[in-house]
Design an enzyme around this catalytic site. Structure first.
Site, short mmCIF file in Angstrom:
data_model
loop_
_atom_site.label_atom_id
_atom_site.label_comp_id
_atom_site.label_asym_id
_atom_site.label_seq_id
_atom_site.Cartn_x
_atom_site.Cartn_y
_atom_site.Cartn_z
N ASP A 333 0.89 -1.33 -0.01
CA ASP A 333 -0.01 -0.04 0.01
C ASP A 333 0.91 1.47 -0.04
OD1 ASP A 333 -2.76 1.21 0.46
OD2 ASP A 333 -1.95 1.86 2.35
N GLU A 362 1.85 0.32 -4.84
CA GLU A 362 1.24 1.41 -5.22
C GLU A 362 1.66 2.91 -5.36
OE1 GLU A 362 -3.22 3.30 -3.83
OE2 GLU A 362 -1.87 2.76 -2.45
#
Ligand code: CA
Length: 620
Positions: A333, A362
């Site tokens: 993330d 990400e």
């Protein structure tokens, strides 16, 4: 009375019996390339005790205290001859009783080289677990957790979906043609509210009981593997949830960033979200620090990966999950938010143990310069090496939407995907970049394309022919949308129909779906099943032709095989002159229309249906 006894005990010098609350990682393995292991031992006044471990091959190489009295960090070296087994961590004290804590070194189930990550042969199904399927209504409400309630009418409440719901529907996922799943985080989020999304983790070693048990997670992995579906774990190294157990007693004064300010009762410093500071050669220090050290939100403390104990904790945590759940990949993330040098160490440590593994980071940027910066092998100006196989392709996501929505002009419409794909020269490995039409943080692709199923089909056809690792969000196949409230995250993550007992519509078996939904489901399934076996798409080279008169053509080529994608954006039938594509060398070749099964010969021209993607293959 109780209080009086306690006072008497203290008066006479009997300490309250110390205890070990937790040891993390909860177990380890023999046979890693890295022989070092650092245990975090948490317990009342534990820092006053002296650890002792006697086990053949194992040595204690260091003992560290934190700034809290309730932590000890024990460095171990696991020699090459160390056998699997259980030993006692013995804690001695001059003033209190000796304590023992059993600790196990397991045998690894397979070698690190045998962990194969996701790649361009895969298509990943992204799932918001709370919203996919409720396989076990018994775990919907778990007493003792702060959000111990469900309400399916509230888009931001828990709905009851769980791991068993995913496991139960593996046959559906696999029959559709997906070969990997990425469930959003399944670890405990014991938060007051909004705990359904999973990104505010309060225990990095525990499956949220509302999602199920560790056993069920391992079972999901093994059942998925048997169906040819890889399991990707969503991990968060940047932050934890404010209710994380350690927030009440932090091991060090710098365990989280801006800790002293937070402990003084002030609002934390928030991230400025200026992600370009990671690459910007002109960035001011204050902006770079504001980006990496600010909190993501006031419910999400920013972990300080510059504390070496935190760094080791996070690396070991990831390896523990890979080994425990036999993972095929990690999705990390908010990749640009943690300390980037640490992230390189983190990914490097994982890839050293598992050289064929995959990690995707990400980076929510529409700038391919930034996306490419994070991919392994990038020739970066600062020499940065991320060790990531994959980075997320937000530029292609936006290009797809603009290409299909904009009216065709010299610099608008299909030219957007043409020029976006032309940026691939910048990526060390374009086929390992993860592309997607949407995800859990943005409007559903069907909404972004104005609920025009023809355009949604074109978007998916393009995505699945690209030299990429495609990722598709659950429900795209049945035209799930959030058009009533664009931007509303709760609505974007709508329940998959049929995932709950009593649902009027069932997307899994098709009952109650509209004709358009069924049509899209069949369309996507056909494309996915074709792509699954198409080495041409997995590995082929790519040639595309500049768009002309509302038509764009892209070819994938491997040896003698060719897959062609033609997008006709015109809302009328179009006779395409094929002479322009002569260099591909497929004149007079017989081809199969992947969607209809129809045979066509590639000769002088071809009639294209209005607003449609045509996918042709020389190999059926
Ligand atoms: Ca449930």
């Amino acid at each position: 009375m109780k209080r009086m006894i306690l006072c008497l005990l203290l008066l006479y010098g009997f300490a309250v019996k110390a205890q070990i609350d937790r040891v993390e990682p909860p177990n380890w393995w023999v046979g890693f390339k890295n022989s070092r292991l650092q245990l975090m031992v948490k317990g009342n006044d534990i820092a006053t005790m002296t650890p002792e471990i006697v086990y053949p091959g194992l040595s204690v190489t260091g003992v560290h205290k934190g700034s809290s009295q309730n932590y000890l960090f024990i460095d171990l070296n696991i020699g090459p001859e160390t056998q699997p087994g259980t030993f006692d961590i013995v804690l001695n004290s001059e003033t209190s009783e000796q304590m023992k804590y059993p600790y196990t070194l397991k045998k690894r189930l397979k070698k690190g080289e045998q962990y194969f990550g996701f790649d361009s042969s895969d298509v990943i199904y992204l799932i918001t677990p709370d919203r996919f399927a409720n396989g076990n209504p018994e775990n919907d409400v778990v007493k003792g957790l702060k959000e111990a309630r469900t309400n399916r009418a509230d888009d931001y409440a828990r709905h009851g979906g769980d791991i068993k719901g995913i496991t139960d529907h593996l046959p559906y996922i696999s029959d559709m043609g997906f070969t990997a799943i990425w469930p959003c985080p399944l670890l405990t989020n014991d938060m007051d509210k909004f705990s359904y999304h999973g990104y505010a983790i309060t225990d990095l070693y525990d499956i949220d009981p509302r999602f199920g048990t560790l056993k069920e997670y391992i079972e999901l992995s093994s059942k998925a593997s048997k169906k040819g579906v890889k399991l990707i774990m969503d991990q968060v190294a940047n932050h934890c949830g404010i209710e994380h157990w350690w927030m009440k007693d932090l091991p060090f004064e710098d365990w989280v960033n801006d800790q002293s300010n937070y402990e003084a009762g002030n609002k934390p410093m928030y991230s400025n979200h200026r992600r370009t500071t990671n690459q910007d050669i002109y960035a001011a220090k204050i902006d770079a620090i504001g980006m990496s050290d600010g909190w993501f939100a006031d419910t999400m403390p920013d972990l300080n990966q510059n504390n070496p104990f935190m760094a080791t904790y996070l690396i070991q945590n990831s390896i523990w999950w890979i080994e425990t759940a036999q993972l095929s990949g990690i999705r990390q993330d908010t990749y640009p938010y943690p300390d980037k040098i640490f992230m390189s160490d983190w990914a490097g440590a994982i890839m050293k143990e598992y050289p064929n593994f995959s990690i995707v980071g990400e980076e929510w940027s529409y700038n391919p310069l930034l996306v490419g910066y994070w991919q392994k092998g990038a020739k970066n100006h600062d020499g940065y090496e991320s060790h990531l196989r994959s980075s997320m392709d937000f530029p292609t996501q936006r290009a797809i939407v603009e290409a299909l929505k904009e009216e065709e002009k010299w610099n608008k419409g299909l030219i957007k995907i043409y020029e976006s794909l032309a940026n691939d020269f910048h990526y060390p490995s374009p086929k390992d970049v993860m592309a997607f039409p949407d995800n859990h943080d943005m409007d559903r692709i069907h909404t972004q394309l104005g609920e025009d199923a023809s355009l949604t089909k074109m978007a998916l056809a393009y995505l699945l022919v690209l030299p990429r690792i495609p990722q598709i969000y659950y429900g795209t196949e049945i035209l799930m949308q959030n058009s009533d409230k664009p931007g509303d995250h709760g609505l974007i993550r709508t329940d998959f129909p049929g995932g709950w007992a009593g649902d009027a519509v069932n997307g899994f078996n098709g009952e109650g779906l509209t004709a358009d939904q069924t049509d899209m489901q069949n369309y996507l399934k056909t494309l996915l099943q074709f792509r699954k076996n198409s080495k041409i798409i997995h590995e082929g080279k790519t040639v595309h032709f500049s768009p002309k008169e509302g038509v764009y053509a892209l070819f994938r080529i491997k040896d003698d095989g060719v897959v062609v994608l033609i997008l006709n954006k015109n809302d009328f039938e179009f006779k395409l002159d094929l002479s322009r594509f002569k260099e591909i060398g497929i004149n007079e070749r017989q081809m199969t229309n992947v969607i209809t099964g129809e045979k066509v010969v590639w000769d002088d021209s071809m009639m294209l249906e209005a607003k449609k993607a045509t996918v042709l293959s020389t190999v059926k």
